[in-house]
Design a protein around this motif. Sequence first.
Motif, short mmCIF file in Angstrom:
data_model
loop_
_atom_site.label_atom_id
_atom_site.label_comp_id
_atom_site.label_asym_id
_atom_site.label_seq_id
_atom_site.Cartn_x
_atom_site.Cartn_y
_atom_site.Cartn_z
N LEU A 87 0.83 -1.20 0.00
CA LEU A 87 0.00 0.00 0.00
C LEU A 87 0.86 1.25 0.00
O LEU A 87 0.62 2.20 -0.78
CB LEU A 87 -0.91 -0.02 1.22
N LEU A 88 1.88 1.29 0.84
CA LEU A 88 2.77 2.45 0.89
C LEU A 88 3.49 2.65 -0.43
O LEU A 88 3.66 3.78 -0.90
CB LEU A 88 3.78 2.29 2.02
N HIS A 89 3.94 1.56 -1.03
CA HIS A 89 4.63 1.65 -2.32
C HIS A 89 3.73 2.28 -3.37
O HIS A 89 4.16 3.15 -4.14
CB HIS A 89 5.08 0.25 -2.75
N TRP A 90 2.46 1.88 -3.37
CA TRP A 90 1.52 2.42 -4.36
C TRP A 90 1.27 3.91 -4.11
O TRP A 90 1.28 4.71 -5.06
CB TRP A 90 0.21 1.65 -4.28
N VAL A 91 1.07 4.29 -2.86
CA VAL A 91 0.80 5.70 -2.54
C VAL A 91 1.99 6.58 -2.93
O VAL A 91 1.83 7.66 -3.52
CB VAL A 91 0.47 5.88 -1.04
N ARG A 92 3.20 6.10 -2.63
CA ARG A 92 4.39 6.89 -2.98
C ARG A 92 4.53 7.04 -4.48
O ARG A 92 4.88 8.12 -4.98
CB ARG A 92 5.62 6.23 -2.38
N ASP A 93 4.24 5.98 -5.22
CA ASP A 93 4.31 6.06 -6.68
C ASP A 93 3.29 7.06 -7.21
O ASP A 93 3.59 7.85 -8.13
CB ASP A 93 4.06 4.68 -7.30
N GLY A 131 2.97 14.58 -8.52
CA GLY A 131 3.57 15.75 -7.87
C GLY A 131 2.63 16.43 -6.90
O GLY A 131 2.87 17.57 -6.50
N ASP A 132 1.55 15.76 -6.49
CA ASP A 132 0.55 16.37 -5.63
C ASP A 132 0.05 15.32 -4.63
O ASP A 132 -0.96 14.66 -4.85
CB ASP A 132 -0.62 16.88 -6.48
N TRP A 133 0.79 15.14 -3.52
CA TRP A 133 0.40 14.12 -2.56
C TRP A 133 -0.94 14.44 -1.91
O TRP A 133 -1.70 13.55 -1.53
CB TRP A 133 1.48 13.90 -1.51
N ARG A 134 -1.27 15.73 -1.77
CA ARG A 134 -2.55 16.10 -1.16
C ARG A 134 -3.72 15.62 -2.01
O ARG A 134 -4.71 15.11 -1.49
CB ARG A 134 -2.62 17.61 -0.94
N GLY A 135 -3.60 15.79 -3.32
CA GLY A 135 -4.66 15.32 -4.21
C GLY A 135 -4.83 13.81 -4.16
O GLY A 135 -5.94 13.28 -4.23
N VAL A 136 -3.72 13.10 -4.02
CA VAL A 136 -3.78 11.63 -3.91
C VAL A 136 -4.45 11.23 -2.60
O VAL A 136 -5.32 10.36 -2.57
CB VAL A 136 -2.37 11.02 -4.01
N MET A 137 -4.05 11.86 -1.49
CA MET A 137 -4.66 11.55 -0.20
C MET A 137 -6.16 11.81 -0.21
O MET A 137 -6.96 11.00 0.28
CB MET A 137 -4.00 12.37 0.91
N ASP A 138 -6.56 12.95 -0.80
CA ASP A 138 -7.98 13.27 -0.85
C ASP A 138 -8.73 12.31 -1.77
O ASP A 138 -9.88 11.95 -1.51
CB ASP A 138 -8.17 14.71 -1.30
N GLY A 139 -8.08 11.89 -2.86
CA GLY A 139 -8.72 10.96 -3.77
C GLY A 139 -8.92 9.58 -3.16
O GLY A 139 -9.82 8.83 -3.56
N LEU A 140 -8.09 9.24 -2.18
CA LEU A 140 -8.20 7.94 -1.52
C LEU A 140 -9.34 7.87 -0.52
O LEU A 140 -9.76 6.77 -0.13
CB LEU A 140 -6.89 7.60 -0.80
N ARG A 141 -9.85 9.01 -0.07
CA ARG A 141 -10.82 9.01 1.02
C ARG A 141 -12.03 8.11 0.77
O ARG A 141 -12.43 7.35 1.66
CB ARG A 141 -11.28 10.43 1.34
#
Length: 442
Positions: free
Chosen positions: A238-244, A250-260
């Motif tokens: 899971l961590l590997h996928w999130v980091r990729d 280039g936008d970790w905030r957008g990824v975190m919000d998209g995962l909700r």
Amino acid sequence: MAVAVVVGGGFSGVVAARELVRTGWSVIMVDPQARPGRGVAYSTAARWHLLNSPVSAMSVDPDRPEDFLEWCRRRDAHTEGSDFVARGWYGDYLTEALRAVDEVAPGKLTVHRGTVSRIFEASHAGLTVLLTDGVVLTADAVVLAVGNPAPRHPIAAGDDVRRLSAYIQDPWQKDVLAGVGDGPVLLIGTGLTAVDVALSLAGREITAVSRHGLLPRAHAPSVRREVVPPAATSVAALLHWVRDQAAGTGDWRGVMDGLRPHWDVMWRRLPEHEQRRFLRHVARYWEVHRHRMAPQVAASVEARRSDGSFRVRAGEVCGLRPLPDGRIEAVIKGHGIETQAYAAVINCTGPGRLTERDPLVRSLVADGLAAPGPHELGLAVDEHGAVSGRGHRAPALFALGSARRGRLWETTAAPEIREQARALALHLLTMGIDRESADQTR
């Protein structure tokens, strides 16, 4: 008419009451506050106490996501959905949302100022709710909307320290910070509570300590990314996928919000031993990226760190000792051992365990109507939030919000809780409660 008792008058209680009334229930809300709807988090009067989420995320109505934005614009026409407004505003909004329930459905909502002490199985199909003031309520359903429990005491805070006025166990108690004396202050914890306390005590020298020494990250303009979550069954994958994903956009905030919307499915997909691994090694890193500071708050924190009045360090408070002059001596273990006297030590560790810190929940567990849930983060509940006790399920006892934590991971923010309230109200419609029979038993 069937009656539901909602225990708690914060955000969870308000959305539960709204949804139950709209599906035909008569609701009695029990809350100790003079102004139900505000809760602990939104009762602050400090103007700089801002919401940790933008206006666009905070509507009480799943069908009208811009409801709070429209409310804010009636106060300030220049408000945008991306703004972070005062928590006091949000408390007013919740109070008005609760008042609107009675205006739309007169007589269907009753608010009782009080505290629930016990809940019993009734002789008929239902529950009996006992309040500390002696009032007894009979309910066909009870919803525990109790919010976050009080923080637990740090291990280092023994009875001799807890008795001191210089030790503050819960910084959210009304006016408790007003009595903090001059001199250095130690905060145990570096999360959002510590940030609020540090800014409340402007002008003092403050040190905040936690195991990782991590402050919440700041919100920044970002675009929510539509993501297809991985079918990961391990924390490492899971961590590997999130980091990729974060590196690729280039936008970790957008990824975190998209995962909700997907996080609870991802959480349940992890085996129990992987969930424990997540809690031990990853949860704090997830929290500082997920539960972020408003930009204005982050700027104030950075200014205080730059001028040296706010220090954040990784370490463990391994000893607290009262001094004759009323101060507290703290022993902090990090790269070395540091001993210093503080005018105040404030517990900012965040919510404790529900089954330990909430008196009503403790009584439910003792009576066998409830049991700790996975990892003892919340209560044992099913997919509808129905609470399970020792070997059986209490009739029509449900939990909402943070009480579901453990079975769910993403269950403490407005969008998730308002959807839970809607789903619960619809589920109760299908439970087969014969409302005419319920009325006849009264």
